[in-house]
Design an enzyme around this catalytic site. Structure first.
Site, mmCIF file in Angstrom:
data_model
loop_
_atom_site.group_PDB
_atom_site.id
_atom_site.type_symbol
_atom_site.label_atom_id
_atom_site.label_comp_id
_atom_site.label_asym_id
_atom_site.label_seq_id
_atom_site.Cartn_x
_atom_site.Cartn_y
_atom_site.Cartn_z
ATOM 1 N N LYS A 1 92.794 77.244 3.725
ATOM 2 C CA LYS A 1 93.381 76.040 3.128
ATOM 3 C C LYS A 1 94.776 75.767 3.670
ATOM 4 O O LYS A 1 95.242 74.614 3.676
ATOM 5 C CB LYS A 1 93.374 76.138 1.604
ATOM 6 C CG LYS A 1 94.088 77.364 1.027
ATOM 7 C CD LYS A 1 95.531 77.118 0.697
ATOM 8 C CE LYS A 1 96.197 78.364 0.148
ATOM 9 N NZ LYS A 1 97.612 78.146 -0.206
ATOM 10 N N ASN B 1 103.438 74.989 3.396
ATOM 11 C CA ASN B 1 102.876 74.571 4.678
ATOM 12 C C ASN B 1 102.907 73.050 4.826
ATOM 13 O O ASN B 1 103.216 72.525 5.890
ATOM 14 C CB ASN B 1 101.437 75.089 4.803
ATOM 15 C CG ASN B 1 101.391 76.599 4.945
ATOM 16 O OD1 ASN B 1 101.589 77.148 6.010
ATOM 17 N ND2 ASN B 1 101.124 77.293 3.837
#
Length: 375
Positions: A239, A304
């Protein structure tokens, strides 16, 4: 490399109420009360590790018939405003470097010596960046843990090389000679969990997950235990690559529709990756907190996504932005993107995972940012 095909049986989450009643003081016999209590050690002390220490410290106090009260937490020693970070944590009951403003329970003891922290531990909780796992395990090899020592990995990453994939839960088990290592992953942004905002998480465990349920479940941190530890770990790693794509989309101001499309495509590639290379991964796992929920959270608010957005807006290298924006925390998605790319390239399968491929080419090969929408 994990390649054995295993069929996992999905089972319903444990109920906190039924557990608490079964472990109530009135139900214990004198022989049960003589059982040795579990001693927990937390390995890692960043943003997530400190949040987990708060949960574990409180739960150990709540379930004092099951656990020794003192929890040692291995803290990588750093200087904080002229003092050792461990001293600051132990005197102020707070980790101001990684989780400022959150009080830690009094039974959490910060320990800079890894071997000392783990001494006599019967439950090991690994919560550190995945690039440090091997070094920590190498340092612990001489500790001679009992094969019955329980361990759980909260590490979101995979060791992916062109010739195969290693799950960190299995790597920990192999290096430390432990029978089973469970996995925890979910839609769990550390700062929100620390503030006790309600969320869910998923534990994947081949063995009985009751002990880990007791260790982690709270009214605001709801635990669901399933058998598919492989799927839980895969979701937690992959993910992050999708989150990089989402951040680039945000940096390009593409809007909600485009971002939703990229998330959907990313989820399908995560599922395909698991199904292609790991025979026992369950479809249901992708609908757990570790799957679609974590993907949504990471693509809207994770580190991220944040750094990838700055990359798209500024053009600065990812490693520079990591230092500027993350206060010592580490990016996982960029490293995982490179590892996935190399793994797929060795099998000539990049074209079957166009989103994963595009993220790599943008970050490492200077491909145009709009490659994301030309899949």
């Amino acid at each position: 490399m994990y390649k054995t095909r295993i069929t996992f049986s999905y089972f319903k989450p444990f109920l906190y109420r039924s557990f608490s009643s079964s472990f109530s003081s009135s139900s214990f016999t004198s022989s049960t009360m003589t059982l040795k209590k579990e001693r927990v050690c937390i390995i890692g002390s960043g943003n997530w590790g400190t949040t987990i220490a708060k949960i574990i410290g409180e739960n150990v106090q709540r379930h004092n018939q099951l656990f020794e009260q003192e929890i040692r937490q291995w803290v990588f020693e750093e200087d904080y405003q002229g003092q050792p970070l461990t001293r600051v944590i132990n005197t102020t009951r707070e980790n101001p470097k990684y989780l400022a403003g959150i009080r830690l329970p009094d039974n959490i003891i910060a320990e800079p010596d890894l071997i000392k922290a783990c001494r006599d531990a019967t439950v090991l909780v690994f919560v550190l960046p995945h690039q440090f796992v091997r070094g920590v395990c190498d340092d612990l090899v001489t500790s001679s843990f009992s094969p019955d020592t329980k361990a759980i990995s909260l590490i979101k990453g995979l060791d992916i090389k062109p010739n195969g994939i290693t799950l960190f839960s299995e790597e920990i088990g192999r290096r430390l000679h432990l029978k089973d290592v469970a996995v925890l992953s979910g839609a769990n942004i550390a700062s929100e969990v620390a503030q006790e905002h309600f969320c869910e998480t998923t534990i994947g465990s081949r063995a009985d997950g009751q002990l880990f349920y007791q260790l982690f479940n709270t009214p605001y941190f709801r635990v669901n235990v399933i058998r598919d530890y492989v799927g839980v770990e895969l979701c937690g790693a992959l993910k992050n690559v999708v989150a990089v794509a989402a951040g680039i989309s945000d940096g390009l101001d593409y809007g909600s529709n485009t971002k939703a499309a990229l998330i959907r495509i990313g989820l399908m590639e995560m599922r395909k990756f698991g199904k292609s290379f790991f025979g026992g991964v369950e479809d249901n796992t992708f609908f757990e907190s570790c799957g679609v929920a974590d993907l949504m959270t990471t693509c809207s608010g994770g580190r991220n996504r944040k750094v990838a957005e700055a990359f798209a807006r500024t053009g600065k290298p990812m490693d520079v932005l990591e230092k500027e924006l993350l206060n010592g925390q580490k990016l996982q998605g960029v490293l995982t993107a490179a590892e996935v790319y190399q793994f797929l390239t060795a099998r000539k399968m990049n074209h079957e995972f166009p989103l994963f491929d595009a993220v790599y080419r943008i970050i490492y090969q200077g491909a145009p940012l709009d490659t994301l929408i030309k899949l």
